[in-house]
Design a protein around this motif. Sequence first.
Motif, PDB file in Angstrom:
ATOM      1  N   VAL A 133      31.114 -10.509  -5.711  1.00 19.95           N
ATOM      2  CA  VAL A 133      30.931  -9.224  -5.611  1.00 19.95           C
ATOM      3  C   VAL A 133      29.506  -8.263  -4.832  1.00 19.95           C
ATOM      4  N   VAL A 134      29.625  -7.820  -4.761  1.00 18.82           N
ATOM      5  CA  VAL A 134      28.405  -6.934  -4.185  1.00 18.82           C
ATOM      6  C   VAL A 134      27.485  -6.380  -5.373  1.00 18.82           C
ATOM      7  N   GLY A 135      26.529  -6.796  -5.457  1.00 16.01           N
ATOM      8  CA  GLY A 135      25.266  -6.724  -6.114  1.00 16.01           C
ATOM      9  C   GLY A 135      24.374  -5.480  -6.209  1.00 16.01           C
ATOM     10  N   PRO A 136      23.520  -4.792  -7.486  1.00 18.12           N
ATOM     11  CA  PRO A 136      22.633  -4.287  -6.884  1.00 18.12           C
ATOM     12  C   PRO A 136      21.234  -4.745  -5.964  1.00 18.12           C
ATOM     13  N   GLU A 137      21.231  -5.789  -5.929  1.00 14.71           N
ATOM     14  CA  GLU A 137      20.293  -6.777  -5.190  1.00 14.71           C
ATOM     15  C   GLU A 137      20.687  -6.550  -3.628  1.00 14.71           C
ATOM     16  N   ASP A 138      22.202  -6.390  -3.436  1.00 14.30           N
ATOM     17  CA  ASP A 138      22.718  -6.516  -2.099  1.00 14.30           C
ATOM     18  C   ASP A 138      22.231  -5.220  -1.317  1.00 14.30           C
ATOM     19  N   VAL A 139      22.424  -4.511  -1.931  1.00 19.88           N
ATOM     20  CA  VAL A 139      22.121  -2.541  -2.165  1.00 19.88           C
ATOM     21  C   VAL A 139      20.420  -2.238  -2.240  1.00 19.88           C
ATOM     22  N   ALA A 140      19.762  -2.759  -2.752  1.00 17.87           N
ATOM     23  CA  ALA A 140      18.642  -2.869  -2.807  1.00 17.87           C
ATOM     24  C   ALA A 140      17.893  -3.241  -1.798  1.00 17.87           C
ATOM     25  N   ALA A 141      18.373  -5.199  -0.960  1.00 18.86           N
ATOM     26  CA  ALA A 141      17.854  -4.795  -0.055  1.00 18.86           C
ATOM     27  C   ALA A 141      18.220  -3.941   0.965  1.00 18.86           C
ATOM     28  N   LEU A 142      19.221  -3.169   1.259  1.00 15.21           N
ATOM     29  CA  LEU A 142      19.020  -2.262   2.045  1.00 15.21           C
ATOM     30  C   LEU A 142      18.539  -1.134   1.686  1.00 15.21           C
ATOM     31  N   LEU A 158      16.856  -0.039 -10.245  1.00  9.65           N
ATOM     32  CA  LEU A 158      15.676  -0.999 -10.906  1.00  9.65           C
ATOM     33  C   LEU A 158      15.846  -2.132 -10.053  1.00  9.65           C
ATOM     34  N   ALA A 159      16.772  -2.839  -9.614  1.00 14.40           N
ATOM     35  CA  ALA A 159      17.086  -3.672  -8.401  1.00 14.40           C
ATOM     36  C   ALA A 159      16.555  -3.054  -7.458  1.00 14.40           C
ATOM     37  N   THR A 160      15.967  -1.723  -6.750  1.00 12.65           N
ATOM     38  CA  THR A 160      15.392  -1.654  -5.359  1.00 12.65           C
ATOM     39  C   THR A 160      13.833  -1.318  -6.307  1.00 12.65           C
ATOM     40  N   ALA A 161      13.675  -1.421  -7.803  1.00 10.74           N
ATOM     41  CA  ALA A 161      11.813  -1.138  -8.166  1.00 10.74           C
ATOM     42  C   ALA A 161      11.445  -3.074  -8.168  1.00 10.74           C
ATOM     43  N   ARG A 162      12.696  -3.501  -8.339  1.00 15.00           N
ATOM     44  CA  ARG A 162      12.325  -5.273  -8.292  1.00 15.00           C
ATOM     45  C   ARG A 162      11.755  -5.499  -7.087  1.00 15.00           C
ATOM     46  N   ARG A 163      11.972  -5.438  -5.593  1.00 19.00           N
ATOM     47  CA  ARG A 163      12.569  -5.413  -4.007  1.00 19.00           C
ATOM     48  C   ARG A 163      11.567  -4.783  -4.068  1.00 19.00           C
ATOM     49  N   ALA A 164      10.607  -3.820  -3.996  1.00 20.52           N
ATOM     50  CA  ALA A 164       9.802  -2.987  -3.408  1.00 20.52           C
ATOM     51  C   ALA A 164       8.471  -3.195  -3.984  1.00 20.52           C
ATOM     52  N   ARG A 165       8.419  -3.908  -5.332  1.00 23.67           N
ATOM     53  CA  ARG A 165       7.461  -4.684  -6.051  1.00 23.67           C
ATOM     54  C   ARG A 165       7.018  -5.858  -5.770  1.00 23.67           C
ATOM     55  N   ALA A 166       8.403  -6.354  -5.197  1.00 29.31           N
ATOM     56  CA  ALA A 166       7.489  -7.626  -4.322  1.00 29.31           C
ATOM     57  C   ALA A 166       7.672  -7.628  -2.682  1.00 29.31           C
ATOM     58  N   GLU A 167       7.863  -6.642  -2.025  1.00 29.23           N
ATOM     59  CA  GLU A 167       7.664  -6.193  -0.856  1.00 29.23           C
ATOM     60  C   GLU A 167       6.088  -5.136  -1.024  1.00 29.23           C
ATOM     61  N   GLY A 168       4.735  -5.512  -1.865  1.00 33.70           N
ATOM     62  CA  GLY A 168       3.968  -4.842  -2.444  1.00 33.70           C
ATOM     63  C   GLY A 168       3.710  -3.449  -2.696  1.00 33.70           C
ATOM     64  N   GLY A 202       0.504  -1.498  -0.090  1.00 33.67           N
ATOM     65  CA  GLY A 202      -0.523   0.107   0.228  1.00 33.67           C
ATOM     66  C   GLY A 202       1.101   1.180   0.444  1.00 33.67           C
ATOM     67  N   GLN A 203       1.961   1.357   0.391  1.00 30.36           N
ATOM     68  CA  GLN A 203       3.555   2.021   0.110  1.00 30.36           C
ATOM     69  C   GLN A 203       3.717   2.684  -1.466  1.00 30.36           C
ATOM     70  N   THR A 204       3.910   3.942  -1.845  1.00 31.01           N
ATOM     71  CA  THR A 204       4.442   4.135  -3.108  1.00 31.01           C
ATOM     72  C   THR A 204       5.926   4.548  -2.568  1.00 31.01           C
ATOM     73  N   VAL A 205       6.708   3.724  -3.712  1.00 27.50           N
ATOM     74  CA  VAL A 205       8.284   4.306  -3.594  1.00 27.50           C
ATOM     75  C   VAL A 205       8.518   4.842  -5.113  1.00 27.50           C
ATOM     76  N   VAL A 206       9.284   6.132  -5.629  1.00 24.51           N
ATOM     77  CA  VAL A 206       9.804   6.880  -6.400  1.00 24.51           C
ATOM     78  C   VAL A 206      11.526   6.201  -6.166  1.00 24.51           C
ATOM     79  N   LEU A 207      11.827   6.021  -7.974  1.00 25.80           N
ATOM     80  CA  LEU A 207      13.465   5.657  -8.004  1.00 25.80           C
ATOM     81  C   LEU A 207      13.455   6.295  -8.899  1.00 25.80           C
ATOM     82  N   ILE A 208      14.445   7.199  -8.290  1.00 28.42           N
ATOM     83  CA  ILE A 208      15.436   8.564  -9.330  1.00 28.42           C
ATOM     84  C   ILE A 208      15.964   8.114 -10.128  1.00 28.42           C
ATOM     85  N   GLY A 209      16.517   7.699 -11.094  1.00 28.05           N
ATOM     86  CA  GLY A 209      17.171   6.491 -11.741  1.00 28.05           C
ATOM     87  C   GLY A 209      16.735   6.067 -11.387  1.00 28.05           C
ATOM     88  N   GLY A 210      15.741   5.306 -11.637  1.00 29.27           N
ATOM     89  CA  GLY A 210      15.155   3.659 -11.970  1.00 29.27           C
ATOM     90  C   GLY A 210      14.779   2.426 -12.765  1.00 29.27           C
TER      91      GLY A 210
END
Length: 238
Positions: free
Chosen positions: A205-214, A19-29, A5-13
Amino acid sequence: MELQGQTVVLIGGSAGIGLATARRARAEGAVVILTGRNRERLQAAADEVGAASTAAFDATDSSALARFFAELPGQIDHVLVTAGGPSYRPMLEMTADDIREALSSHVVLGLEVARNAQPKMRPGGSLVFMGGTGGRRIDHRLGIVPAATAALPPFTAALALEVAPIRVNLIAAGFVDTPLSAALLGDQLDPRRDELRNALPIGRVVGPEDVAALAVHLMVNGALTGATYDIDGGQQFI
């Protein structure tokens, strides 16, 4: 579903960490809104994650950024800013304008995002900015980057006090295996990956998914504000 139910804006998404954070945020609803400069790449990213909407513009254009937030139809909860990148040129090869841009660009962008997002944000929402750990070491190959890096933690802390109860946090990343890293390193990308796999305490190596989780954790944990969070697999210690 911690962002249900929350809205997340990705500046540079449209790629990399955004993009990895967009995927993670969508997976969290979450409902996600993506911005980027490349319209085609942005649309491809939006189609992949099921974004609610997109906006193609240069985030460093203050007028375009203000117009984007003003035209959002409803309230938002979180904003992640990944736009922009470092400049590693020798300082004596940079003009005065180059130096001003390198030192101020991330701070100015963060300030403009905060200024324009604040009226649209719910109390307790969050702004998440990107910085780095690599620039903490003085190295002639890094040029002005250490000075620019040093400005971001105190800026983040001061801004968190100004915009409270909206929360503001900074992610300081080391090497992250993204398209930006590939563009910066060119044919040195694979040797750098191999070097880090052998040297990092985490053994990879650290990947974008690691940063997205944080990034998503900083959005959902309402007790976190004004702080800098390192994510580099231990790179700064080797």
